[in-house]
Design an enzyme around this catalytic site. Structure first.
Site, PDB file in Angstrom:
ATOM      1  N   GLU A 111       0.840  -1.184   0.000  1.00  0.00           N
ATOM      2  CA  GLU A 111       0.000   0.000   0.000  1.00  0.00           C
ATOM      3  C   GLU A 111       0.876   1.234   0.000  1.00  0.00           C
ATOM      4  O   GLU A 111       2.099   1.165   0.105  1.00  0.00           O
ATOM      5  CB  GLU A 111      -0.926  -0.036   1.215  1.00  0.00           C
ATOM      6  CG  GLU A 111      -2.171  -0.830   0.952  1.00  0.00           C
ATOM      7  CD  GLU A 111      -2.791  -0.475  -0.360  1.00  0.00           C
ATOM      8  OE1 GLU A 111      -3.042   0.702  -0.613  1.00  0.00           O
ATOM      9  OE2 GLU A 111      -3.019  -1.379  -1.166  1.00  0.00           O
ATOM     10  N   ASP A 161      -1.403  -1.004  -9.663  1.00  0.00           N
ATOM     11  CA  ASP A 161      -2.779  -0.516  -9.566  1.00  0.00           C
ATOM     12  C   ASP A 161      -2.828   0.745  -8.699  1.00  0.00           C
ATOM     13  O   ASP A 161      -3.759   0.962  -7.930  1.00  0.00           O
ATOM     14  CB  ASP A 161      -3.666  -1.617  -8.950  1.00  0.00           C
ATOM     15  CG  ASP A 161      -5.147  -1.313  -9.101  1.00  0.00           C
ATOM     16  OD1 ASP A 161      -5.531  -0.709 -10.100  1.00  0.00           O
ATOM     17  OD2 ASP A 161      -5.913  -1.691  -8.184  1.00  0.00           O
TER      18      ASP A 161
END
Length: 309
Positions: free
Chosen positions: A208, A270
Site C-alpha cells: 500500500e 494498480d
C-alpha cells in the site's frame, strides 16, 4: 431550426404557456442577438427562454421539487413548449433535444466526473461509508446497478461489479500464477489480492502507499467491511498463508527490494490512473509514473510480466 428564427414570433407563441403557470415575465432584447426571457414563479422556480436569431431556441427550467408531483409539473410544462414549437414551425424543426434533469443539493450526490472530463450520473441510493483520512476523503456509495462503489477524493475507483477490471489487470485469465512470486502496487480495495490468492501463488506482496492521493489504512478498513464482494476475507488480516499486505510507501519498498536482489514473476501496478495528455508533462504525476515503472523493472525477473491499467 432549419432556418433563421423569428424571435418575436417564438416569444409571443410561448408566452401564454408560462403565463398560465402564474410566472412573471422579464424580456431582454438585443437587436442582432435575439431575446432572453425569464419567467419567475412565486414558489421560487424559474425558466430561461433564450432565442437565437440563427435558429437555436433554449429553455432551461430550475425548480425546487422534492416530490413526484413537482417533477410531473415540470414535464408537463416542457411538453407544452415542445408541442407549441412544433405547431409554430411545422416541419422546420431540425432537432429537439431534452436533457434529463440534474438534481442539485440532494442528501446523496449522484454525479461523479470521469478522468477525461465527462459527467456520469449513478443510481446511488445510499451513503455506506464517508470518512476523511489524513490524506483523502473516502466514500463508499451504494448503487442499485453496480453495488458498493469506492470513491477516493472524488475519483471513482472500483465497484463491486468491476470483476472484469480485476481480471483484465491480472492478464485476462491467460496467466498461471501457481507457485509464483507476485508484487501488487496499490490495490487497496483488495480485489486483485483476493483473486490471485485463489490461484495458489507462492507469495503475494501487496504494498500500500501512505501518502496523499492514494490508498491508506482507512481505505483498507472501509473496504474489508463494506466491499467484501470484491475483497472477500483477505483484508481481515494483513498476513495470510501466501500473502502479506504492507502499509508503507511503495517507493522505498521497491528500492529496498532492488538493493536486496528480490525478484518477482509478476508486478501489477494498480496505484493511480494514467494522466490524459497529448504530450509528456513535467508534473508530479508523470514523474511518479516514470519512477514506479523504473523501479518495477529492477525487481522484475527477466521473463517476468508487468501489468498496469
Amino acid at each position: 431550426l432549419n432556418l433563421a428564427a423569428d424571435c418575436n414570433a417564438v416569444l409571443k407563441a410561448l408566452q401564454p404557456i408560462f403565463q398560465e403557470q402564474g410566472m412573471t415575465e422579464t424580456v431582454h432584447n438585443w437587436e442582432d442577438h435575439g431575446y432572453l426571457a425569464t419567467y419567475i414563479k412565486k414558489n421560487g422556480s424559474f425558466a430561461n427562454l433564450r432565442i437565437h436569431p440563427h435558429g437555436l431556441v433554449l429553455v432551461d427550467l430550475q425548480s425546487y421539487n422534492d416530490n413526484t408531483k413537482g417533477r410531473e409539473e415540470v414535464d408537463q410544462l416542457l411538453n407544452k413548449v415542445e408541442e407549441r414549437m412544433k405547431e409554430l414551425f411545422h416541419g422546420n424543426i431540425k432537432r429537439v433535444k431534452r436533457l434529463p434533469a440534474i438534481l442539485r443539493g440532494g442528501v446523496i450526490d449522484r454525479y461523479w466526473p470521469t478522468a477525461d472530463g465527462r459527467l456520469v450520473e449513478y443510481d446511488i441510493d445510499e451513503v455506506v461509508y464517508d470518512e476523511d483520512s489524513p490524506f483523502q476523503n473516502i466514500k463508499i456509495l451504494h448503487s442499485k446497478q453496480f453495488g458498493n462503489i469506492l470513491i477516493l477524493s472524488g475519483d471513482v475507483n472500483l465497484a463491486e461489479s468491476d470483476l472484469a477490471y480485476t481480471q483484465a489487470i491480472m492478464g485476462s485469465g491467460k496467466e498461471d500464477y501457481t507457485g509464483k512470486e507476485v508484487l501488487i502496487l496499490g490495490g487497496g480495495d483488495g480485489g486483485i489480492l483476493y483473486e490471485i490468492v485463489k490461484l495458489k501463488p507462492k507469495m503475494v506482496t501487496m504494498v500500500e502507499i501512505s501518502f496523499a492521493s492514494n490508498i491508506d489504512q482507512m481505505v483498507i478498513d472501509g473496504c474489508k467491511k463494506y466491499m467484501r464482494k470484491t475483497c472477500g476475507d483477505v483484508l481481515d488480516n494483513l498476513k495470510g498463508e501466501c500473502y502479506q499486505v504492507l502499509i508503507e510507501d511503495c517507493i522505498p519498498v521497491l528500492k529496498r527490494y532492488a538493493k536486496e536482489g528480490r525478484m518477482f514473476d509478476y508486478v501489477i501496478n494498480d496505484l493511480t490512473a494514467v494522466p490524459i495528455s497529448t504530450s509528456p508533462e513535467e508534473d508530479s504525476t508523470w514523474e511518479f509514473l516514470r519512477l514506479i515503472l523504473d523501479l518495477s523493472m529492477k525487481v522484475l525477473k527477466q521473463d517476468g510480466k508487468y501489468f498496469t491499467q
